[in-house]
Motif scaffolding. Sequence first.
Motif, short mmCIF file in Angstrom:
data_model
loop_
_atom_site.label_atom_id
_atom_site.label_comp_id
_atom_site.label_asym_id
_atom_site.label_seq_id
_atom_site.Cartn_x
_atom_site.Cartn_y
_atom_site.Cartn_z
N GLU A 63 -25.14 10.10 -10.99
CA GLU A 63 -26.52 9.84 -10.58
C GLU A 63 -27.28 11.13 -10.83
O GLU A 63 -26.85 12.19 -10.39
CB GLU A 63 -26.61 9.54 -9.09
N VAL A 64 -28.39 11.06 -11.53
CA VAL A 64 -29.18 12.27 -11.74
C VAL A 64 -30.43 12.28 -10.87
O VAL A 64 -31.06 13.32 -10.72
CB VAL A 64 -29.54 12.48 -13.23
N MET A 65 -30.79 11.15 -10.31
CA MET A 65 -31.90 11.08 -9.38
C MET A 65 -31.45 10.24 -8.19
O MET A 65 -30.78 9.23 -8.40
CB MET A 65 -33.13 10.45 -10.02
N PRO A 66 -31.72 10.61 -6.98
CA PRO A 66 -32.51 11.77 -6.61
C PRO A 66 -31.73 13.07 -6.82
O PRO A 66 -30.50 13.07 -6.82
CB PRO A 66 -32.79 11.56 -5.13
N GLU A 67 -32.47 14.13 -7.03
CA GLU A 67 -31.84 15.43 -7.23
C GLU A 67 -31.08 15.83 -5.97
O GLU A 67 -31.45 15.40 -4.88
CB GLU A 67 -32.93 16.47 -7.55
N PRO A 68 -30.02 16.56 -6.01
CA PRO A 68 -29.54 17.37 -7.12
C PRO A 68 -28.60 16.64 -8.07
O PRO A 68 -28.05 17.20 -8.98
CB PRO A 68 -28.82 18.51 -6.42
#
Length: 71
Positions: free
Chosen positions: A46-51
């Motif tokens: 998963e790249v979103m939500p960060e981090p």
Amino acid sequence: MATREELKAEIVRIANEHGHELGPWLDVGHAAQVGCLQCDRYAFVEVMPEPGKLHAEAFEADCPSKPQRPV
């Protein structure tokens, strides 16, 4: 924060350590997924939500379709 490529590289490292043979990555806007061609397990980032997070639990076990090397 880890980039998409850094997270994917970590999954590849984990998969290689446990004998999984990875297929192509499926990239979508907020995530990416890859599966083992031998045992049909998969992992994703998963790249979103960060981090960003990686979900590689399925690859942390040895691939059951590959013969294990004697120690």
